[in-house]
Design a protein around this motif. Sequence first.
Motif, PDB file in Angstrom:
ATOM      1  N   ALA A  85      -0.842  23.373   2.743  1.00 30.39           N
ATOM      2  CA  ALA A  85      -1.513  24.479   2.260  1.00 30.39           C
ATOM      3  C   ALA A  85      -2.611  25.346   3.353  1.00 30.39           C
ATOM      4  CB  ALA A  85      -2.318  24.183   1.260  1.00 30.39           C
ATOM      5  N   GLY A  86      -2.753  24.700   4.520  1.00 30.02           N
ATOM      6  CA  GLY A  86      -3.479  25.172   5.577  1.00 30.02           C
ATOM      7  C   GLY A  86      -4.963  24.612   5.304  1.00 30.02           C
ATOM      8  N   ILE A  87      -5.151  23.694   4.681  1.00 28.49           N
ATOM      9  CA  ILE A  87      -6.706  23.297   4.248  1.00 28.49           C
ATOM     10  C   ILE A  87      -7.262  22.682   5.434  1.00 28.49           C
ATOM     11  CG2 ILE A  87      -8.043  21.945   3.017  1.00 28.49           C
ATOM     12  CD1 ILE A  87      -6.148  22.534   0.630  1.00 28.49           C
ATOM     13  N   GLY A  88      -6.371  21.892   6.141  1.00 29.50           N
ATOM     14  CA  GLY A  88      -7.106  20.790   7.224  1.00 29.50           C
ATOM     15  C   GLY A  88      -5.934  20.200   8.043  1.00 29.50           C
ATOM     16  N   ILE A  89      -6.236  19.322   9.062  1.00 25.24           N
ATOM     17  CA  ILE A  89      -5.266  18.599   9.697  1.00 25.24           C
ATOM     18  C   ILE A  89      -5.509  17.006   9.448  1.00 25.24           C
ATOM     19  CG2 ILE A  89      -4.709  20.301  11.828  1.00 25.24           C
ATOM     20  CD1 ILE A  89      -6.949  18.586  13.223  1.00 25.24           C
ATOM     21  N   SER A  90      -4.636  16.122   9.622  1.00 23.29           N
ATOM     22  CA  SER A  90      -4.928  14.702   9.183  1.00 23.29           C
ATOM     23  C   SER A  90      -4.081  13.988  10.135  1.00 23.29           C
ATOM     24  CB  SER A  90      -4.829  14.645   7.793  1.00 23.29           C
ATOM     25  OG  SER A  90      -5.401  13.207   7.316  1.00 23.29           O
ATOM     26  N   LEU A  91      -4.461  12.510  10.344  1.00 20.35           N
ATOM     27  CA  LEU A  91      -3.418  11.508  10.833  1.00 20.35           C
ATOM     28  C   LEU A  91      -2.769  10.826   9.713  1.00 20.35           C
ATOM     29  CD1 LEU A  91      -3.726   9.966  13.509  1.00 20.35           C
ATOM     30  CD2 LEU A  91      -4.809   8.354  12.315  1.00 20.35           C
ATOM     31  N   ILE A  92      -1.544  10.793   9.849  1.00 24.14           N
ATOM     32  CA  ILE A  92      -0.515  10.576   8.929  1.00 24.14           C
ATOM     33  C   ILE A  92       0.525   9.617   9.411  1.00 24.14           C
ATOM     34  CG2 ILE A  92       0.673  12.769   8.874  1.00 24.14           C
ATOM     35  CD1 ILE A  92       0.625  12.515   5.892  1.00 24.14           C
ATOM     36  N   SER A  93       1.176   8.750   8.681  1.00 20.27           N
ATOM     37  CA  SER A  93       2.074   8.099   9.190  1.00 20.27           C
ATOM     38  C   SER A  93       3.449   8.760   9.443  1.00 20.27           C
ATOM     39  CB  SER A  93       2.656   6.911   8.094  1.00 20.27           C
ATOM     40  OG  SER A  93       3.830   6.158   8.509  1.00 20.27           O
ATOM     41  N   LYS A  94       4.097   8.590  10.529  1.00 23.86           N
ATOM     42  CA  LYS A  94       5.420   9.173  10.824  1.00 23.86           C
ATOM     43  C   LYS A  94       6.457   9.119   9.732  1.00 23.86           C
ATOM     44  CE  LYS A  94       8.949   9.123  14.262  1.00 23.86           C
ATOM     45  NZ  LYS A  94       9.599   8.552  15.607  1.00 23.86           N
ATOM     46  N   TYR A  95       6.317   7.826   9.226  1.00 24.04           N
ATOM     47  CA  TYR A  95       7.368   7.617   7.894  1.00 24.04           C
ATOM     48  C   TYR A  95       7.336   8.530   6.846  1.00 24.04           C
ATOM     49  CZ  TYR A  95       8.864   3.302  10.425  1.00 24.04           C
ATOM     50  OH  TYR A  95       9.520   2.387  11.280  1.00 24.04           O
ATOM     51  N   SER A  96       6.174   9.098   6.761  1.00 21.92           N
ATOM     52  CA  SER A  96       6.021   9.894   5.446  1.00 21.92           C
ATOM     53  C   SER A  96       6.325  11.368   5.777  1.00 21.92           C
ATOM     54  CB  SER A  96       4.522   9.911   4.951  1.00 21.92           C
ATOM     55  OG  SER A  96       3.707  10.372   5.882  1.00 21.92           O
ATOM     56  N   LEU A  97       6.595  11.814   7.125  1.00 25.75           N
ATOM     57  CA  LEU A  97       6.774  13.137   7.724  1.00 25.75           C
ATOM     58  C   LEU A  97       8.047  13.615   7.823  1.00 25.75           C
ATOM     59  CD1 LEU A  97       3.995  13.715  10.260  1.00 25.75           C
ATOM     60  CD2 LEU A  97       4.036  14.535   7.906  1.00 25.75           C
ATOM     61  N   VAL A 124       1.131  -1.092  -0.218  1.00 20.93           N
ATOM     62  CA  VAL A 124       0.193  -0.056  -0.144  1.00 20.93           C
ATOM     63  C   VAL A 124       0.906   1.223   0.111  1.00 20.93           C
ATOM     64  CG1 VAL A 124      -2.014  -1.231   0.958  1.00 20.93           C
ATOM     65  CG2 VAL A 124      -0.180  -0.125   2.451  1.00 20.93           C
ATOM     66  N   SER A 125       0.594   2.319  -0.260  1.00 24.10           N
ATOM     67  CA  SER A 125       1.092   3.535  -0.608  1.00 24.10           C
ATOM     68  C   SER A 125       2.099   4.125   0.127  1.00 24.10           C
ATOM     69  CB  SER A 125       0.256   4.755  -1.278  1.00 24.10           C
ATOM     70  OG  SER A 125      -0.609   5.177  -0.246  1.00 24.10           O
ATOM     71  N   THR A 126       1.534   4.048   1.383  1.00 26.90           N
ATOM     72  CA  THR A 126       2.451   4.602   2.639  1.00 26.90           C
ATOM     73  C   THR A 126       3.748   3.700   2.691  1.00 26.90           C
ATOM     74  OG1 THR A 126       0.644   5.265   3.875  1.00 26.90           O
ATOM     75  CG2 THR A 126       2.450   5.161   5.075  1.00 26.90           C
ATOM     76  N   ALA A 127       3.719   2.632   2.534  1.00 30.46           N
ATOM     77  CA  ALA A 127       4.969   1.826   2.460  1.00 30.46           C
ATOM     78  C   ALA A 127       6.105   2.176   1.654  1.00 30.46           C
ATOM     79  CB  ALA A 127       4.611   0.186   2.207  1.00 30.46           C
ATOM     80  N   LYS A 128       5.799   3.139   0.830  1.00 26.35           N
ATOM     81  CA  LYS A 128       6.874   3.459  -0.104  1.00 26.35           C
ATOM     82  C   LYS A 128       8.014   4.003   0.402  1.00 26.35           C
ATOM     83  CE  LYS A 128       4.776   7.779  -1.858  1.00 26.35           C
ATOM     84  NZ  LYS A 128       4.023   8.564  -2.774  1.00 26.35           N
ATOM     85  N   TYR A 129       7.633   4.673   1.601  1.00 21.93           N
ATOM     86  CA  TYR A 129       8.601   5.628   2.649  1.00 21.93           C
ATOM     87  C   TYR A 129       9.798   4.487   3.458  1.00 21.93           C
ATOM     88  CZ  TYR A 129       5.282   9.250   1.701  1.00 21.93           C
ATOM     89  OH  TYR A 129       4.483  10.029   1.228  1.00 21.93           O
ATOM     90  N   PHE A 130       9.654   3.044   3.275  1.00 19.24           N
ATOM     91  CA  PHE A 130      10.652   2.427   3.887  1.00 19.24           C
ATOM     92  C   PHE A 130      10.699   1.151   3.142  1.00 19.24           C
ATOM     93  CE2 PHE A 130       6.404   1.670   5.757  1.00 19.24           C
ATOM     94  CZ  PHE A 130       6.127   0.213   5.646  1.00 19.24           C
TER      95      PHE A 130
END
Length: 300
Positions: free
Chosen positions: A234-246, A100-106
């Motif tokens: 862009a300041g549109i909103g907040i979201s839950l996101i994986s630490k690896y992507s940040l 799945v897409s988030t796994a591309k970071y590791f």
Amino acid sequence: MSFTLHQLDVFAEVAKQKSMTKAAEKLFMSQPAVSIQVKKLQEHFGVNLFEMISKELYLTEAGKELYEAQKNIKSEVESLEMALSEIKGMLRGSLNVAAVSTAKYFMPYILGDFRSKFEKIKMSLKVTDRNEVKDLLRKNMCDLAVFSELPKDLDLEAVEFLDNPLLMASAADHPLAKKKNVTFKDLEDHPFLIREPGSGTRIVMQRLLDEHKIDPEIVMELGTNEAVKQAIMAGIGISLISKYSLTLEESVGKIAVLDIDNLPYVNKWKLVYPKGKRLSPAAQSFIEFTTNESFKEILK
């Protein structure tokens, strides 16, 4: 058995290309040589494997049966070759991973380190959305798949191999960015971004919102982590996101991680495969590699 594995491979390429000529180009053979191999197969089984419709070749019912059998035979032969290579002390073969897409970071880092130890293994990594990864599993088109939240509609074996810390992130100048001990109730008045239906991160975020009994405004649905990060910045909103992507955005001050009680939420990344599937030696070795604690040094 009077037909050969080579004939089956030639037949399979013709089936994929729907053309003797195109198959010949792919196989670096002459068109007559391809025709002869297909003809020999048809003579052996006593049935037509192809039919011509509008100048394009299509599999007959018998051809479809043989095509499925060829894929199974090829998989078994590859497993045998890898098993014999392993016996000889030189693991080789192929390893196809869908993630799945988030796994591309590791995953590229992990696969790269694995390959440095097993140079004879050919590897492929397909990073795509959750639904396509599920489809690849159903069709037995990957050796292993990577999920954080397991699909409930598939019968899978799963091996946990890595923590997946999920954080609530905002733009660096968001009103909550500098606040300490933010509660989920504090979040309710702020616009949220959410991943597409089926996303593992979306499943977890909805679970957290339900647990804390809050119902914030969802202002945008996005299909990738990259899109979510851009919308956060862009300041549109907040979201839950994986630490690896940040890693990059947080380090340069473009995105802030909110200080929220009970976060990060940590679930586990898992290597999965269908129950009953016989894993190749390469896939087995990869699971052993990722469940060894020392491999996590790669990601530090």
